[in-house]
Design a protein around this motif. Structure first.
Motif, PDB file in Angstrom:
ATOM      1  N   GLY A   1      40.686  46.738  41.795  1.00 47.95           N
ATOM      2  CA  GLY A   1      42.074  46.310  41.897  1.00 47.95           C
ATOM      3  C   GLY A   1      42.195  44.800  41.923  1.00 47.95           C
ATOM      4  O   GLY A   1      43.021  44.215  41.226  1.00 47.95           O
ATOM      5  N   ALA A   2      41.327  44.164  42.695  1.00 45.74           N
ATOM      6  CA  ALA A   2      41.376  42.708  42.805  1.00 45.74           C
ATOM      7  C   ALA A   2      41.058  42.061  41.459  1.00 45.74           C
ATOM      8  O   ALA A   2      41.685  41.079  41.058  1.00 45.74           O
ATOM      9  CB  ALA A   2      40.387  42.235  43.861  1.00 45.74           C
TER      10      ALA A   2
ATOM     11  N   PHE B   1      41.690  43.322  38.573  1.00 44.03           N
ATOM     12  CA  PHE B   1      42.882  43.500  37.757  1.00 44.03           C
ATOM     13  C   PHE B   1      43.896  42.404  38.064  1.00 44.03           C
ATOM     14  O   PHE B   1      44.428  41.749  37.182  1.00 44.03           O
ATOM     15  CB  PHE B   1      43.501  44.873  38.049  1.00 44.03           C
ATOM     16  N   VAL B   2      44.145  42.212  39.361  1.00 46.78           N
ATOM     17  CA  VAL B   2      45.124  41.213  39.778  1.00 46.78           C
ATOM     18  C   VAL B   2      44.712  39.832  39.285  1.00 46.78           C
ATOM     19  O   VAL B   2      45.511  39.092  38.686  1.00 46.78           O
ATOM     20  CB  VAL B   2      45.265  41.219  41.314  1.00 46.78           C
TER      21      VAL B   2
ATOM     22  N   MET C   1      44.925  39.416  35.482  1.00 50.70           N
ATOM     23  CA  MET C   1      46.315  39.326  35.029  1.00 50.70           C
ATOM     24  C   MET C   1      46.891  37.938  35.311  1.00 50.70           C
ATOM     25  O   MET C   1      47.694  37.422  34.547  1.00 50.70           O
ATOM     26  CB  MET C   1      47.173  40.370  35.751  1.00 50.70           C
ATOM     27  N   ILE C   2      46.481  37.340  36.416  1.00 49.63           N
ATOM     28  CA  ILE C   2      47.042  36.038  36.758  1.00 49.63           C
ATOM     29  C   ILE C   2      46.343  34.918  35.991  1.00 49.63           C
ATOM     30  O   ILE C   2      46.984  34.029  35.435  1.00 49.63           O
ATOM     31  CB  ILE C   2      46.932  35.790  38.282  1.00 49.63           C
ATOM     32  N   PHE C   3      45.015  34.989  35.919  1.00 47.15           N
ATOM     33  CA  PHE C   3      44.287  33.833  35.390  1.00 47.15           C
ATOM     34  C   PHE C   3      43.807  33.966  33.952  1.00 47.15           C
ATOM     35  O   PHE C   3      43.728  32.965  33.247  1.00 47.15           O
ATOM     36  CB  PHE C   3      43.086  33.515  36.295  1.00 47.15           C
TER      37      PHE C   3
END
Lengths: 328, 286
Positions: free
Chosen positions: A301-302, A304-305, A308-310
């Motif tokens: 999950g981390a 993915f996050v 998606m952000i970087f």
């Protein structure tokens, strides 16, 4: 490459590099990668060879996702389910019906293609987030059926069986069988995305209305793209059945779809072979993380996050846009 | 094959009421912020666990509900301000980010509460059954039904009779215009996000008392919510209500008649609706 497709969209920003040919750099990288996958098992211990087998199998799944996400502009969240349907059918056929594994693989791929075709009929009317949502819901239905239809799927306990044909019983020869199969499949997929049909898909990705007014049958193309993508996911699922000899609802679950998509994204959406990098990165990380903690879900999950952000364009996408910038 | 009776029909209705509570939050966020919050199921489960912890610690069910809503609304605040702000305007990246958050939340609740099944303790006066129309029916489920209707009315009043509601509705139609009129749309977005999250938390605490809480409950409620919103249409309160009724009743029919394929019974009508109205029954094109 000669193609009847009309002039490519000049404002296409999704793929910064040239699509028409393959640079010498890319060719060299692919040759190097293939060589690494061919030679590494000779020096690695058995356990690592099995991880490498898994990497190859999931790369096929990630490439199947990429056909839709990268080349057609429709991000699916049901490919784990399509993949898992194939796995279920192969394991069921060999363990419960006592059938031959080769027939089982054929049946599994056929079943996955069939499921994908049904999903496609429903999903091609939607795009963007709606497509994602609908495919997510469709995939979850498969998961729900696998979980509840205990008499056939074994429910939570799953199905166990010796799927692998005797000739491929040891991990080493199985690896090379998978290697050969994946090489063929990867080549076919590469030809597919560069075929006139594949170029039409890219046209649809960049501008659906333009392709429609040029006279292309957009729904038919989307339907075929989805079904073909499901066919490839089915191949990956059948290989996984032989690899794992076991299937349970988590094989068709959301996290499987998510992992497939994350691999495609990590490698770089729309790069096809980036899937190998993505698959290697995710499975490598999974094995590394599980040495230290059981919280793989959180790490996934981390990841993915953070991606998606970087780095939403993925590793290969990053390299690609970097190279394109330097060329300018 | 069994046939349906009034008891099962009521079960379907009460399940629909719960679905409405959860899905209305989902559709509010989806409609106004264009964010498909795939962490909504995880927020539901988080709310359930928070409600369970607070209610069993304090002995007061309603305190549990309040705690659940507060915890989940706070999580929503962190999610929106801490993570989603970096990917504003990218629909797909937002969705995938919330999916990542769902994985983390689910795993963290697993760490804290383990794989056991919990039931939020219902208050004394809602336990047991009432007798009417010649049958006994659990009081608590009737309470959920009433709560669902109450929430519908409250949300309807909020959206249609208050200034905030007018701003939210206007924001669904044209956020730029609202901003141009000098209204801080970001704040309204944030409020809506927290309200939507709080509804998920409420659903978790309420649902946790009769559906029980377990590690995969988040995925199940998420699929149901998705089905509700796909059927009802994005951002529509009435759509969420109608969708919840359809899904809730179909699910009951499915479970009674074809227990192993209950999902298919929802799936068929959903497919039919999509074939004719890709944006759902009450959905409007963006």
């Amino acid at each position: 490459m000669a193609s009847p497709a009309p002039n490519p969209a000049p404002d296409s920003t999704a793929l910064p590099a040239r699509d028409t040919g393959m640079s010498r750099l890319a060719m060299g990288a692919i040759a190097l990668g293939a060589l690494a996958f061919a030679v590494l098992p000779l020096i690695l211990p058995t356990y690592q060879v099995s991880i490498l087998t898994e990497v190859l199998i999931f790369a096929v799944l990630a490439m199947a996702v990429d056909i839709l996400a990268g080349y057609t502009g429709r991000t699916p969240l049901c490919h784990g389910a399509i993949f898992g349907v194939s796995t279920y059918v192969v394991v069921y056929w060999t363990s419960q019906m006592g059938g031959s594994p080769y027939v089982g693989v054929g049946l599994g791929i056929a079943a996955a293609t069939f499921v994908a075709a049904i999903f496609a009929l429903l999903a091609i009317r939607t795009s963007g987030v709606y497509f994602l949502l609908l495919t997510l819901a469709l995939g979850m239905i498969v998961w729900g059926v696998c979980l509840r239809w205990t008499s056939v799927t074994g429910g939570e306990n799953g199905l166990r069986g010796a799927v692998r044909p005797a000739a491929l019983a040891d991990g080493f020869s199985f690896y090379y069988a998978v290697f050969a199969a994946v090489a063929v499949v990867a080549f076919v997929m590469w030809r597919f995305v560069r075929s006139p049909f594949g170029l039409t898909l890219r046209g649809i990705r960049d501008s659906e209305s333009r392709m429609r007014s040029l006279g292309y049958n957009v729904p038919a193309h989307l339907f075929l793209a989805f079904t073909i993508s499901g066919f490839f996911a089915g191949i990956a699922g059948a290989l996984y059945a032989m690899f794992n000899d076991f299937v349970s609802p988590s094989t068709v679950g959301l996290s499987q779809s998510v992992e497939g998509l994350l691999m495609a994204i990590t490698g770089g959406i729309g790069t096809l072979f980036g899937a190998f990098i993505g698959s290697f990165a995710i499975i490598g990380l999974e094995n590394l993380v599980s040495l230290y903690t059981e919280r793989w879900q959180s790490v996934l999950g981390a990841m993915f996050v953070l991606i998606m952000i970087f780095a939403p364009e993925g590793i290969l996408g990053r390299i690609r846009s970097f190279v394109a910038q330097r060329r300018r | 094959m069994n046939s349906l009776n009034a008891f099962q029909l009521l079960n379907g209705l009460t399940f629909a009421a719960l679905l409405f509570i959860v899905a209305s939050g989902f559709t509010l966020i989806f409609g106004l912020l264009r964010i498909v919050n795939l962490a909504h199921g995880a927020l539901y489960l988080l709310g359930g666990y928070a409600g369970y912890a607070a209610a069993s610690a304090s002995g007061n069910f309603f305190l549990g509900i309040l705690a659940a809503m507060a915890v989940v609304a706070a999580t929503g605040l962190v999610l929106d301000q801490g993570l989603l702000r970096f990917v504003r305007g990218y629909e797909l990246r937002q969705v995938l980010l919330t999916l990542g958050v769902a994985f983390i939340l689910n795993d963290m609740t697993l760490v804290i509460f383990g794989g056991d099944t919990y039931t939020v303790p219902a208050p004394e006066f809602l336990r047991g059954a009432v007798r009417f129309a010649g049958m006994f029916y659990p009081k608590y489920r009737l309470f959920v039904l009433a709560l669902g209707i109450l929430i519908f009315i409250a949300l309807w009043l909020l959206l249609n009779k208050t200034r905030l509601g007018a701003l939210i509705r206007a924001g669904v139609d044209d956020p730029e215009m609202i901003e141009a009129m000098g209204i801080n749309i970001r704040r309204i977005f944030l409020l809506t996000f927290m309200l939507g999250a709080a509804l998920a938390g409420l659903g978790g605490a309420v649902g946790g008392a009769f559906l029980t809480l377990y590690p995969s409950a988040d995925a199940e409620i998420l699929v149901f919510s998705l089905a509700v919103v796909i059927i009802g249409g994005r951002g529509s309160l009435v759509g969420a209500a109608v969708g919840a009724l359809i899904v809730g009743l179909l699910n009951t029919v499915g479970q009674v008649m074809f227990p192993e394929f209950a999902y298919f019974v929802i799936f068929g009508p959903m497919a039919a609706i999509l074939a004719f109205r890709p944006l759902g029954l009450f959905g409007k094109a963006a």
